[in-house]
Design a protein around this motif. Structure first.
Motif, short mmCIF file in Angstrom:
data_model
loop_
_atom_site.label_atom_id
_atom_site.label_comp_id
_atom_site.label_asym_id
_atom_site.label_seq_id
_atom_site.Cartn_x
_atom_site.Cartn_y
_atom_site.Cartn_z
N ILE A 143 0.84 -1.20 0.00
CA ILE A 143 0.00 0.00 0.00
C ILE A 143 0.87 1.25 0.00
O ILE A 143 0.65 2.20 -0.77
N GLY A 144 1.87 1.28 0.87
CA GLY A 144 2.74 2.45 0.94
C GLY A 144 3.65 2.58 -0.27
O GLY A 144 4.00 3.69 -0.69
N GLN A 145 4.06 1.45 -0.87
CA GLN A 145 4.98 1.48 -2.01
C GLN A 145 4.30 2.00 -3.27
O GLN A 145 4.94 2.59 -4.13
N VAL A 146 2.97 1.80 -3.37
CA VAL A 146 2.26 2.24 -4.56
C VAL A 146 2.31 3.76 -4.71
O VAL A 146 2.09 4.30 -5.81
N PHE A 147 2.62 4.46 -3.63
CA PHE A 147 2.77 5.92 -3.70
C PHE A 147 3.89 6.29 -4.67
O PHE A 147 3.81 7.30 -5.38
N TYR A 148 4.97 5.49 -4.66
CA TYR A 148 6.10 5.75 -5.55
C TYR A 148 5.90 5.10 -6.93
O TYR A 148 6.26 5.69 -7.96
N GLU A 149 5.34 3.89 -6.94
CA GLU A 149 5.21 3.17 -8.20
C GLU A 149 4.16 3.79 -9.12
O GLU A 149 4.35 3.88 -10.33
N LYS A 150 3.02 4.16 -8.56
CA LYS A 150 1.89 4.70 -9.31
C LYS A 150 1.48 3.76 -10.46
O LYS A 150 1.12 4.19 -11.54
N GLU A 151 1.56 2.47 -10.21
CA GLU A 151 1.18 1.45 -11.18
C GLU A 151 0.59 0.26 -10.41
O GLU A 151 0.89 0.06 -9.24
N VAL A 152 -0.30 -0.48 -11.10
CA VAL A 152 -0.93 -1.64 -10.45
C VAL A 152 0.15 -2.65 -10.06
O VAL A 152 1.00 -3.03 -10.88
N MET A 153 0.12 -3.06 -8.79
CA MET A 153 1.09 -4.03 -8.28
C MET A 153 0.36 -5.35 -8.08
O MET A 153 -0.59 -5.44 -7.30
N HIS A 154 0.81 -6.40 -8.83
CA HIS A 154 0.16 -7.71 -8.83
C HIS A 154 1.05 -8.71 -8.09
O HIS A 154 2.21 -8.90 -8.45
#
Length: 568
Positions: free
Chosen positions: A214-225
């Motif tokens: 959840i916190g990492q998606v702030f940097y990735e800004k892409e769907v994480m599967h």
């Protein structure tokens, strides 16, 4: 010749249709593939025809003669006929390209080259149809998400519906939405909505930036599967039991490149690329809605702050206007007071002195009454110039020391005019302070009252003379005794110490007492003459011709001087 013309016309028409379709929809789509298959079929017919003719010409030109050659020719014709029948069959089966049972249908064609070609076309068409079906599925899901209603001031109900719709659309089992928040410099994701999850068993209701998926998606800004989840990663419960999902997707909720939250979806089955595309589209729809609602809330807050600031400004403007009005009134009053003061000062005499008693300045009133020119007294000492010789200098120095230290001295003063005659004035010696709060000079503001003072002295001398000849008593405005001479005390039969405790009505009969009381209440100033009955301490009553003289007090009340002239 006619068949050849028809062949080339069909070929050109197919190429023309292929070009139009490619320009409008791109090269790779199922309609273009159908046209390509049609072109291949036409070219195959043309090639088979040419091959057949070539073989026939070759055989006729070089083959053996006789009955054997006729058999060979018949055999070639039959083979060509079979090949044409295969082509007709293949052309008939082209309409089934992309169907699920096409692989069974294509087995009816015995020509391996045609079967391989048709199978390749079938796979291409199936892929395109599957891609188009997936795109339509994603578009329908995004459209359904966009149709969800939301409140302009509340996100909670919308987010609950959004996560529920996403979970059900991909046939997953569990989902949550976390909103990105900022508070006192701290940025974090906080749980805002959920579907089919147990808050009590959730270990994380809040994630910092970079913390977990959840916190990492702030940097990735892409769907994480995340597939093939470890056992115990998360539990999905129902009334029939519990189970662990096999796949999780964390979806950034984006709007114009900025992240507003994250959605987590867990499922028992793996997620396909089509699912990922749907999550991407749904995340953009939800992100835009969150941004819209937050912008509306921020706008409402700003408008409320603006309204409050406007009300405060109006209130302050009203206060300022009231203060301005009060200031104007105060200025008008000050101006009026100043004019009154100037008018009063124009009738008063003023004399400015330094702290050593040297005369600095004098106004025309003082100079006119005292008979001096300013040059006669300026720079000279007050004591040496205006005070009669022989006055106790130590008394003056004591008074002047008090004034110079900041105290005001009031009283009546006698000075000498230019002709060295006594003139009287009543006023104040007032110290004038500088910016440091210390006296810088002395201002004498006075009113000349020489005539009144002389009359008072004359009256005092007259009263003193009367007191030597007649019984005299001084009566207060409240009809009590202030003082009395020995002759009056003798008539009353009391001692001086008893006078303050004695009341007039105890020594004058009622009629006499009321006569004096009524006379004091009248406005006339001239002395009154009465026949008064006086009862002494021993009860003896005597009647006297009496004169009552009114004397003004400082508070504009009347006191009197009672003179008993002779006994009747």
């Amino acid at each position: 010749m006619k068949s050849k013309f028809i062949f080339w016309l069909a070929l050109l028409f197919s190429v023309f249709l292929l070009g139009l379709s490619s320009r409008a929809n791109g090269l790779w789509n199922w309609s273009n593939l159908a046209l390509i298959v049609n072109l291949l079929f036409i070219l195959s017919l043309y090639a088979q025809r040419n091959k057949f003719l070539s073989e026939m010409f070759l055989w006729l030109g070089h083959g053996p003669a006789g009955n054997h050659s006729e058999e060979l020719a018949l055999q070639k014709i039959n083979q060509t006929k079979e090949r044409i029948n295969e082509l007709y069959l293949a052309f008939d089966k082209i309409k089934n390209v992309g169907d699920d049972d096409f692989e069974i249908v294509v087995k009816e064609i015995s020509d391996p080259e045609l079967r391989v070609s048709l199978d390749a076309v079938h796979r291409k068409v199936s892929t395109l149809l599957s891609h188009e079906k997936g795109s339509n599925w994603v578009a329908m899901g995004a459209a359904a998400m966009a149709e969800l209603k939301h409140s302009d001031n509340d996100l909670s109900h919308y987010l609950e519906n959004a996560v529920a719709r996403s979970v059900n659309y991909v046939q997953a089992k569990l989902g949550t939405i976390y909103l990105l928040k900022e508070e006192e410099g701290d940025t974090y994701f906080e749980l805002a909505a959920g579907y089919a999850f147990d808050k009590r068993s959730s270990t994380k209701l809040r994630f910092g930036i970079g913390e977990g998926m959840i916190g990492q998606v702030f940097y990735e800004k892409e769907v994480m599967h995340l597939a093939n989840l470890p056992k115990g990663y998360i539990t999905i419960s129902s009334g029939l039991g519990q189970g662990s999902p096999c796949a999780v997707c964390v979806v950034p909720l984006l709007a114009e490149g900025a992240i507003y939250g994250a959605m987590e979806i867990a499922s028992f089955h793996p997620f396909t690329p089509t699912h990922i595309n749907y999550f991407r589209k749904a995340g953009e729809v939800i992100g835009n809605t969150i941004r819209s609602v937050q912008n509306h809330i921020n706008t409402e807050r700003l408008l409320e702050q603006s309204r409050k600031m406007t009300d405060d400004l109006k209130s302050r403007e009203n206060e300022i206007q009231q203060n301005v009005d009060k200031l104007q009134i105060t200025q008008q009053l000050m101006k009026r007071k100043q004019e009154e003061m100037e008018a009063i000062l124009s009738t008063l005499s003023t004399l400015e002195l330094d702290l050593n008693g040297q005369i600095i300045n004098a106004n025309p009133v003082f100079l006119g009454i005292a008979g001096y020119a300013l040059s006669d007294i300026q720079g000279k000492g007050y004591m040496e110039t205006l005070v009669e010789e022989g006055l106790d200098r130590r008394q003056f120095e004591t008074m002047w020391g008090s004034i110079a230290s900041g105290q005001t001295f009031s009283g009546e003063f006698r000075i000498l005019n230019k002709q060295r005659q006594h003139i009287w004035m009543s006023g104040n010696f007032t110290p004038i302070n500088g910016d440091d709060g210390k006296p810088t000079k002395i201002m004498l503001v006075s009113l000349f009252n020489t005539q009144e003072k002389e009359k008072t002295i004359e009256l005092q001398e007259t009263i003193a003379a009367i007191k030597h000849c007649f019984p005299v008593a001084e009566i207060n405005p409240d009809m009590t005794f202030k003082s009395a001479n020995d002759l009056f005390l003798s008539e009353m039969g009391i001692k001086r110490i008893e006078l303050k405790r004695s009341a007039m009505k105890d020594f004058f009969l009622n009629g006499s007492f009321h006569q004096i009381q009524e006379y004091l209440a009248r406005s006339e100033e001239r002395a009154g003459t009465f026949a008064l009955e006086l009862k002494n301490k021993n009860g003896m009553v005597k009647k006297h011709n009496s004169t009552f003289i009114k004397i003004n007090t400082s508070n504009n009340s009347k006191k009197g001087l009672l003179v008993l002239r002779n006994e009747l």
